[in-house]
Scaffold this active site. Structure first.
Site, mmCIF file in Angstrom:
data_model
loop_
_atom_site.group_PDB
_atom_site.id
_atom_site.type_symbol
_atom_site.label_atom_id
_atom_site.label_comp_id
_atom_site.label_asym_id
_atom_site.label_seq_id
_atom_site.Cartn_x
_atom_site.Cartn_y
_atom_site.Cartn_z
ATOM 1 N N GLU A 29 -30.469 -14.124 39.135
ATOM 2 C CA GLU A 29 -31.645 -13.254 38.985
ATOM 3 C C GLU A 29 -32.949 -14.031 39.106
ATOM 4 O O GLU A 29 -32.965 -15.257 38.962
ATOM 5 C CB GLU A 29 -31.591 -12.514 37.650
ATOM 6 N N LYS A 164 -29.441 -12.659 22.800
ATOM 7 C CA LYS A 164 -30.259 -13.234 21.719
ATOM 8 C C LYS A 164 -30.371 -12.255 20.586
ATOM 9 O O LYS A 164 -30.383 -11.046 20.806
ATOM 10 C CB LYS A 164 -31.675 -13.443 22.229
HETATM 11 N N1 PSU Z 1 -32.905 -12.233 28.012
HETATM 12 C C1 PSU Z 1 -33.023 -13.566 28.130
HETATM 13 N N2 PSU Z 1 -33.678 -14.085 29.206
HETATM 14 C C2 PSU Z 1 -34.203 -13.284 30.188
HETATM 15 C C3 PSU Z 1 -34.060 -11.862 30.060
HETATM 16 C C4 PSU Z 1 -33.411 -11.394 28.965
HETATM 17 O O1 PSU Z 1 -32.561 -14.292 27.285
HETATM 18 O O2 PSU Z 1 -34.807 -13.784 31.143
HETATM 19 C C5 PSU Z 1 -34.586 -10.967 31.147
HETATM 20 C C6 PSU Z 1 -33.455 -10.566 32.102
HETATM 21 O O3 PSU Z 1 -33.986 -10.438 33.395
HETATM 22 C C7 PSU Z 1 -33.046 -9.203 31.580
HETATM 23 C C8 PSU Z 1 -34.374 -8.653 31.176
HETATM 24 O O4 PSU Z 1 -32.407 -8.390 32.536
HETATM 25 O O5 PSU Z 1 -35.061 -9.747 30.574
HETATM 26 C C9 PSU Z 1 -34.241 -7.502 30.189
HETATM 27 O O6 PSU Z 1 -35.502 -6.933 30.003
HETATM 28 P P1 PSU Z 1 -35.628 -5.577 29.175
HETATM 29 O O7 PSU Z 1 -35.229 -5.960 27.774
HETATM 30 O O8 PSU Z 1 -37.064 -5.199 29.288
HETATM 31 O O9 PSU Z 1 -34.697 -4.606 29.809
#
Ligand code: PSU
Ligand code: MN
Length: 305
Positions: A29, A164
């Site tokens: 990603e 996390k």
């Molecule tokens: N959690 C992490 N590192 C990240 C992300 C999440 O530890 O970089 C990023 C990923 O791209 C994940 C996104 O798909 O955040 C999720 O965002 P949201 O919670 O807004 O859906």
């Protein structure tokens, strides 16, 4: 050839050739590059991840939206561009695709949109750090990442280091169960919590080899069961953080986020950055190492598939 049929998709020549030859490919990603880590560590990590995947016998395919195309297989120059632009790149989830693509814009792909790009190109395995999930307090905010819905719908296996505890891990597991997503622990019964190897929650199944994981996923696809699979890979012991120390810092970051009234798509990037600052970069070191560890496992699963 697939990229010629889909006007939104652009697959690099190297990735296209690997897919045609039936060689293993691992998707990666770009939100982790633009929004997950600071420059220049983000670019350095992204390049090392690609190298690790190659060393383990697979072809890396970093996914991003560039000039209105869902690009599968970014060049080093494109990775550098995304890393330098950082938060100025649009963080793109499923709902962002129609407007970004039609306007010819750029976007960093989250787990959701990377899965979409991977599936369109015919890639079955994707390695990253952490996934989005059900946020703490979601019973009132309804902040639940689109990543969970994508895992339920799109046939891509995602390797991560768990989630996390900026998230409610119990509710995240419940959501995945409801949507029929298998949660696999690689050589562990316990759901890893990103910075730590344990969380107090159990995974659905423990599988001990890339071959067993590949078998389970191949079977899922062969049966015509919709959606992907989540493989959780604990951070290597030597890089794992003290649970009490990281819990304190995460709690502080979440409290600060609430105090500032940060909501929606800004929440996760804010928390990642705040935790990095609170831990004086210690969490970034752990983050980088767990991504490398997931890249290795992703390449081995892709090879076994
Ligand atoms: N959690 C992490 N590192 C990240 C992300 C999440 O530890 O970089 C990023 C990923 O791209 C994940 C996104 O798909 O955040 C999720 O965002 P949201 O919670 O807004 O859906
Ligand atoms: Mn959200």
């Amino acid at each position: 050839m697939k990229n010629m049929l889909n006007p939104c998709l652009s697959v690099s020549a190297g990735v296209q050739q690997a897919l045609e030859d039936g060689r293993p490919v691992v998707a990666l990603e770009s939100t982790i590059i633009s929004h997950g880590m600071p420059y220049p560590q983000n670019v350095e990590t992204a390049m090392n991840v690609e190298k690790i995947i190659r060393e383990n016998g697979a072809v890396p395919a970093t996914v991003a939206i560039l000039g209105g195309k869902l690009t599968v297989g970014c060049s080093p120059e494109q990775i550098e561009y995304l890393g330098k632009k950082g938060l100025a790149v649009t963080k793109a989830s499923r709902r962002d695709l129609p407007v970004l693509l039609s306007r010819g814009e750029d976007g960093a792909t989250t787990v959701t949109t990377t899965m979409i790009g991977a599936a369109m190109a015919g890639i079955r395995v994707f390695a990253t750090g952490g996934i989005g999930g059900v946020h703490r307090g979601a019973e009132t905010t309804m902040d639940i990442s689109a990543d969970l819905e994508e895992l339920a719908e799109t046939p891509v296996l995602v390797v991560c280091a768990g989630a996390k505890s900026i998230l409610d891990l119990g509710l995240t597991l419940e959501y995945l169960e409801t949507r029929g997503v298998p949660v696999i622990g690689y050589q562990t019964e316990e759901l890893p919590a990103f910075y730590t190897r344990t969380s107090g929650f159990r995974v659905d199944y423990r599988l001990d080899t890339p071959e067993e994981i590949a078998d389970a996923f191949r079977t899922k696809l062969a049966c015509g069961l919709r959606g992907g699979m989540l493989v959780t890979n604990p951070i290597p012991e030597e890089y794992s953080m003290d649970p009490e120390y990281i819990r304190k810092n995460i709690d502080e970051a979440v409290a600060e986020c609430e105090r500032l009234g940060i909501r929606g798509k800004r929440t996760t990037p804010y928390l990642l950055d705040k935790i990095q600052k609170l831990t004086g970069g210690d969490s970034l070191k752990a983050n980088i190492q767990l991504v490398y560890n997931n890249a290795r496992l992703g390449a081995r699963i892709a090879a076994a598939l």
